[in-house]
Design an enzyme around this catalytic site. Structure first.
Site, PDB file in Angstrom:
ATOM      1  N   GLU A 201      19.897 -28.594 -11.531  1.00 38.60           N
ATOM      2  CA  GLU A 201      19.791 -28.842 -12.975  1.00 38.60           C
ATOM      3  C   GLU A 201      19.914 -30.337 -13.218  1.00 38.60           C
ATOM      4  O   GLU A 201      20.929 -30.957 -12.873  1.00 38.60           O
ATOM      5  CB  GLU A 201      20.887 -28.093 -13.734  1.00 38.60           C
ATOM      6  CG  GLU A 201      20.926 -28.383 -15.217  1.00 38.60           C
ATOM      7  CD  GLU A 201      19.597 -28.139 -15.917  1.00 38.60           C
ATOM      8  OE1 GLU A 201      19.147 -29.038 -16.664  1.00 38.60           O
ATOM      9  OE2 GLU A 201      19.004 -27.064 -15.721  1.00 38.60           O
TER      10      GLU A 201
ATOM     11  N   CYS B 114       9.628 -19.168 -21.410  1.00 31.79           N
ATOM     12  CA  CYS B 114       9.960 -18.185 -22.443  1.00 31.79           C
ATOM     13  C   CYS B 114       9.148 -18.508 -23.698  1.00 31.79           C
ATOM     14  O   CYS B 114       9.688 -18.670 -24.787  1.00 31.79           O
ATOM     15  CB  CYS B 114      11.460 -18.170 -22.726  1.00 31.79           C
ATOM     16  SG  CYS B 114      12.153 -19.774 -23.168  1.00 31.79           S
TER      17      CYS B 114
ATOM     18  N   ASP C 239      11.355 -22.464 -13.683  1.00 33.76           N
ATOM     19  CA  ASP C 239      11.522 -21.846 -14.991  1.00 33.76           C
ATOM     20  C   ASP C 239      11.631 -22.999 -15.984  1.00 33.76           C
ATOM     21  O   ASP C 239      12.717 -23.475 -16.299  1.00 33.76           O
ATOM     22  CB  ASP C 239      12.770 -20.961 -15.017  1.00 33.76           C
ATOM     23  CG  ASP C 239      12.935 -20.228 -16.334  1.00 33.76           C
ATOM     24  OD1 ASP C 239      11.957 -19.597 -16.777  1.00 33.76           O
ATOM     25  OD2 ASP C 239      14.025 -20.294 -16.926  1.00 33.76           O
TER      26      ASP C 239
END
Length: 459
Positions: free
Chosen positions: A138, A235, A182
Site C-alpha cells: 500500500e 469498484c 485492485d
C-alpha cells in the site's frame, strides 16, 4: 429512451452514462441503489469459530455468507480475533476466478499491489497454495497500519506488507506469478454504501482515475513472470476505467485476455473486456474484474545480498527459548533488531524474502514474535494472532463480556486457581491477545492502538 429517475441525488452525467450502458435495465439498477446494501462476511478457514450453516451462502466463495442484518462488528470478539472478514460479496468472486485460472497447487509469488485495507489480501492468503508468498503493498502510508492489522488478525505467516509506489518495484520485474491490481477508482460501485463517493464523482475524476490506473498497470505488467497472471479490478462501472484499460493491456502491453466460465444464475455480466457485477443483477455491489496472462515479459534476474543487514541472528539460547512459544519452530527463521525485537517467518520463504530485501530499499515488514529484555521474553500481539503460535500454550477462555473488556484494555479478573505467567486470552477458542497473571493482578498486553473505544453497553 427516457426514464423517470428515482434517485435524484445521482450525478446527471453518471445517470446518462449508465442509461447508455444498461438500456432498459437502468431503472432496475437505480431502484437497487435505493435499497439497503447486503451485509456479507468471509470466514477464516484457519480460525473456525462458529457454525454458519444457517446463513445464506455467497455462491462464488466457499467461505462467504450473507448476514440477515448488520451487527456491530466492533463489539464482536470473534471479528477481532480474525475469525472472519467483513467483505463485500461481489469482490469475493476473485476466489472463483483464481481457482479457474491457476488450478495447479504449486507455491506462488503473489503481489497485491494496492492492498489496503486488506480484504482481497486476506482472500488471497486463504486461497493461495501451500508454500506461497503474499506481499500486500500500500503506497499511502496512512492506510498501511489498517492493512497490517487486518493481515495480523488473519494470522497467515506467509503474508508480508510493504509501502512502495508501483514503480518502486522495478528491480522485481518478472518476479511474481500473480499480481492483483485492485486499482483506486471513481467508486461508482460504492454509491449505495458511501454517500461521499457520490459527492466526489465527476467526469473529470473518472478520467483522472483512468490515467492513474494505467500508470499503475504499466508498472504491474512488468512485474508478472512469463506465463504469470495479472488480475485487474475496480469498484466502478464506466468503460473508461474498465473496458478501455483492459483493451489497452492487450493492445499496448501485449497481454493475453483470459476468459472465465461463470454460471448464468450468478448474474455476472460479460463485457467487451472483463466482467461486471451490478447490484440489480446479484446480491452485491458494483465490481469489475478482468484477467490476463503475461505472454512475453522477462524472467526475474535479481540476485541476493545480505538479508536485512540491520538484523542479526538469535543466540542459540534465545532460539531455544522461542521454541516453546511457536509451533514447528524448526520450520521458522528468527531475526533480531538492535532493540531486541524478534521477527519471524517461514524457512521455505527465506530465499524469496532475501530477494525482496535486496530489491526493495526498505525491504518488507516481517511479523513480530516479541522482544527479549534480559532473560525475559515479552511476546508480541502479532504472535498471539498468528497460526504459528504454540497451540498448547496456556490459555483462558473468556466469555463475551470479559472478552470485550479485555479488548477495551481494561483490567479483568481471573479465577483464583488460574496458572500464573503468560496466558493467551481466548474467546470461542480464538486468541484475543496476551495477558500476564501475576496472582494479585492481571496485566493486559493488548496494543493500545487495537483497543475498542466504543461503549460495550451499546449492544
Amino acid at each position: 429512451m427516457n426514464f423517470k429517475l428515482i434517485n435524484s441525488s445521482l450525478p446527471s452525467d453518471f445517470e446518462t452514462t449508465m442509461q447508455a450502458q444498461l438500456g432498459a435495465d437502468f431503472i432496475l439498477f437505480e431502484k437497487a441503489l435505493g435499497t439497503e446494501p447486503p451485509v456479507s462476511i468471509r470466514l477464516n478457514p484457519e480460525k473456525r469459530a462458529f457454525d454458519a450453516s444457517a446463513l445464506m451462502k455467497v455462491p462464488w466463495h466457499p467461505e462467504g455468507y450473507f448476514l440477515p442484518a448488520r451487527p456491530v462488528f466492533t463489539l464482536d470478539p470473534v471479528f477481532h480475533a480474525g475469525g472472519y472478514y467483513v467483505q463485500e460479496a461481489s469482490s469475493m468472486i476473485l476466489h472463483e476466478v483464481l481457482s479457474q485460472l491457476i488450478p495447479a497447487p504449486r507455491p506462488l509469488r503473489i503481489l497485491d499491489l494496492c492492498a489496503a485495507p486488506g480484504g482481497k489480501s486476506t482472500l488471497l492468503a486463504s486461497w493461495m497454495p501451500p508454500g506461497s508468498l503474499l506481499l500486500a503493498n500500500e503506497v499511502i502510508r496512512s492506510r498501511v497500519s489498517p492493512l497490517q492489522e487486518n493481515l495480523e488478525r488473519w494470522g497467515n505467516p506467509h503474508t508480508f506488507t510493504s509501502s512502495y509506489d508501483p514503480e518502486g518495484f522495478a528491480k522485481l520485474n518478472g518476479f511474481f506469478d500473480l499480481v492483483l491490481v485492485d486499482a483506486p477508482c471513481s467508486g461508482e460501485g460504492l454509491f449505495r454504501k458511501d454517500p461521499d463517493a457520490i459527492r466526489e464523482w465527476s467526469p473529470e475524476h473518472v478520467q483522472l482515475c483512468a490515467a492513474r490506473q494505467r500508470r499503475i498497470l504499466a508498472a504491474a505488467v512488468k512485474l508478472v513472470a512469463p506465463g504469470g497472471t495479472l488480475l485487474y479490478s475496480t469498484c466502478t462501472y464506466n468503460e473508461v476505467e474498465n473496458d478501455q484499460n483492459a483493451a489497452w493491456l492487450v493492445e499496448q502491453q501485449n497481454l493475453e485476455y483470459l476468459e472465465v466460465k461463470l454460471p448464468a444464475e450468478w448474474g455476472v455480466v460479460s463485457r467487451d473486456s472483463g466482467y461486471q457485477c451490478y447490484p440489480h443483477r446479484l446480491r452485491g455491489e458494483g465490481f469489475y474484474f478482468a484477467a490476463f496472462r503475461q505472454t512475453r515479459g522477462l524472467p526475474f534476474r535479481g540476485k541476493t545480498g545480505r538479508y536485512m543487514s540491520k538484523l542479526s541472528d538469535l543466540k542459540k539460547r534465545e532460539e531455544a527459548a522461542l521454541a516453546d512459544w511457536v509451533q514447528n519452530a524448526e520450520a521458522l527463521f528468527f531475526l533480531q533488531r538492535p532493540d531486541g525485537t524478534v521477527l519471524f517467518g517461514p524457512n521455505e520463504l527465506w530465499n524469496d524474502l532475501m530477494l525482496l530485501d535486496t530489491a526493495l530499499p526498505q525491504g518488507v515488514w516481517l511479523r513480530e514474535a516479541g522482544q527479549f529484555k534480559g532473560k525475559d521474553f515479552i511476546p508480541a500481539h502479532s504472535l498471539a494472532m498468528s497460526t504459528s503460535v504454540a497451540a498448547d500454550w496456556p490459555a483462558v477462555e473468556l466469555d463475551r463480556e470479559t472478552g470485550l473488556r479485555f479488548l477495551k484494555k481494561e483490567n479483568i479478573e481471573l479465577p483464583a486457581d488460574t496458572a500464573k505467567g503468560w496466558l493467551l486470552a481466548r474467546h470461542e477458542g480464538l486468541n484475543q491477545g496476551w495477558m500476564k497473571n501475576l496472582g494479585n493482578r492481571v496485566n493486559n498486553y493488548l496494543p493500545k492502538d487495537w483497543r475498542i473505544r466504543m461503549d460495550i453497553r451499546e449492544v
